[in-house]
Design a protein around this motif. Sequence first.
Motif, mmCIF file in Angstrom:
data_model
loop_
_atom_site.group_PDB
_atom_site.id
_atom_site.type_symbol
_atom_site.label_atom_id
_atom_site.label_comp_id
_atom_site.label_asym_id
_atom_site.label_seq_id
_atom_site.Cartn_x
_atom_site.Cartn_y
_atom_site.Cartn_z
ATOM 1 N N TYR A 1 12.563 -22.861 13.422
ATOM 2 C CA TYR A 1 13.284 -24.026 12.919
ATOM 3 C C TYR A 1 14.197 -24.552 14.017
ATOM 4 C CZ TYR A 1 17.005 -20.590 12.548
ATOM 5 O OH TYR A 1 17.922 -19.612 12.838
ATOM 6 N N THR B 1 7.815 -18.579 0.282
ATOM 7 C CA THR B 1 7.496 -17.917 1.539
ATOM 8 C C THR B 1 8.237 -18.632 2.671
ATOM 9 O OG1 THR B 1 5.596 -19.344 1.999
ATOM 10 C CG2 THR B 1 5.203 -17.363 0.658
ATOM 11 N N ILE B 2 8.199 -18.052 3.847
ATOM 12 C CA ILE B 2 8.815 -18.703 5.001
ATOM 13 C C ILE B 2 8.194 -20.077 5.221
ATOM 14 C CG2 ILE B 2 9.034 -18.609 7.517
ATOM 15 C CD1 ILE B 2 9.358 -15.579 7.269
ATOM 16 N N GLU B 3 6.873 -20.151 5.093
ATOM 17 C CA GLU B 3 6.186 -21.413 5.334
ATOM 18 C C GLU B 3 6.658 -22.506 4.374
ATOM 19 O OE1 GLU B 3 4.731 -18.441 5.059
ATOM 20 O OE2 GLU B 3 4.244 -18.185 7.200
ATOM 21 N N TYR C 1 18.215 -17.043 1.126
ATOM 22 C CA TYR C 1 16.957 -16.882 1.859
ATOM 23 C C TYR C 1 15.775 -17.121 0.909
ATOM 24 C CZ TYR C 1 15.055 -12.352 0.302
ATOM 25 O OH TYR C 1 14.452 -11.337 -0.414
ATOM 26 N N HIS C 2 14.571 -17.316 1.479
ATOM 27 C CA HIS C 2 13.423 -17.790 0.693
ATOM 28 C C HIS C 2 13.066 -16.881 -0.484
ATOM 29 C CE1 HIS C 2 11.957 -15.309 4.057
ATOM 30 N NE2 HIS C 2 11.039 -14.866 3.221
ATOM 31 N N ARG D 1 10.078 -10.492 11.312
ATOM 32 C CA ARG D 1 8.648 -10.216 11.230
ATOM 33 C C ARG D 1 8.486 -8.748 10.834
ATOM 34 N NH1 ARG D 1 9.283 -14.716 11.319
ATOM 35 N NH2 ARG D 1 8.461 -16.336 12.705
ATOM 36 N N PHE E 1 17.614 -20.449 6.369
ATOM 37 C CA PHE E 1 16.681 -20.280 7.482
ATOM 38 C C PHE E 1 16.870 -18.969 8.245
ATOM 39 C CE2 PHE E 1 16.698 -24.866 6.838
ATOM 40 C CZ PHE E 1 15.358 -25.182 6.956
ATOM 41 N N GLU F 1 16.726 -15.788 7.676
ATOM 42 C CA GLU F 1 15.804 -14.661 7.513
ATOM 43 C C GLU F 1 14.387 -15.003 7.979
ATOM 44 O OE1 GLU F 1 15.032 -10.594 5.985
ATOM 45 O OE2 GLU F 1 16.560 -11.721 7.040
ATOM 46 N N THR F 2 14.131 -16.251 8.320
ATOM 47 C CA THR F 2 12.774 -16.633 8.740
ATOM 48 C C THR F 2 12.408 -16.044 10.090
ATOM 49 O OG1 THR F 2 13.506 -18.694 9.811
ATOM 50 C CG2 THR F 2 12.950 -18.815 7.463
#
Length: 281
Positions: free
Chosen positions: A195, A44-46, A140-141, A179, A173, A175-176
């Motif tokens: 970030y 996940t992003i987190e 990406y994640h 939303r 980073f 794609e973080t």
Amino acid sequence: NAILDFETEKEVFLTLADANIATQCLYYDKTCRIEAFYHGRTLTIEDLFGPENLRQIANQLFRFHQLRPQSLPRQSFFELLHSKWGRLAKRVLEEEIDKFPENEQQMCVELREIYSPATVEKVRSCLPGDELTFCHNDTYHGNIMKLDSGEIKLLDFEFSCLNNKTYDFANLFAETVMRHQQPDYPYFRIADPEYGDDELGMLINFYLDNASFNNDGLREEEFKKLLRQTKIMLMISDYKYAMASLPLAVKPIQNIRFIPYAYQRFKKFLASYEKFEKSTS
């Protein structure tokens, strides 16, 4: 085959499997590929803000960057992206424009700038002059998996070819900022980055832990160079996401409005490039 021809992509995947970076391949032909299972979940992003996860990602990327499949084309990722996906984008924006609602048709007209010679030159002017490295190019994640054992594994190598290694740092980073599942059209938004230099620097330092330096000064010099290049590559990620999403607009693989997505990403690239150009002039 997103970037490479079938035989080269096959060599890439089998090379990565032999290096224990990709999952083991049980069967491979032009109709299908059968892979061994991973047991775990995609990040996940987190997860990207956890030091242990970043350390393992950096280690995997370092191992990845040491490989060099023999039949890789000499062109860089962005040259190949423009050559192959630029044609697809042109077809969508010019020949299939009537498949989109009126407001998105206007976006299509403006998006035609994405494959123009001027845009290609803007992208080229941002790229570092360093030697090209074998890169993942889509880090990406969602393309990284954490196994039940806690081990990190990279996934989805269809964009893997030669590039500057800092693109793999930046794209992790990039794609973080998205939303999704917003209540109003187009049902997503681009948020401010969470970030900064700390997170980018942590990843780069973990990466450099795999390398050898004659003294701390040389390592610090390399760190500063990679951080500077990574921050420029964040801008180029927006161009890549815009270009790569356009062929999906006609036959979406996800529940997202790809024309507005490409439009916002490309506008973000252009705005960032304008700031970059002013800072270097």
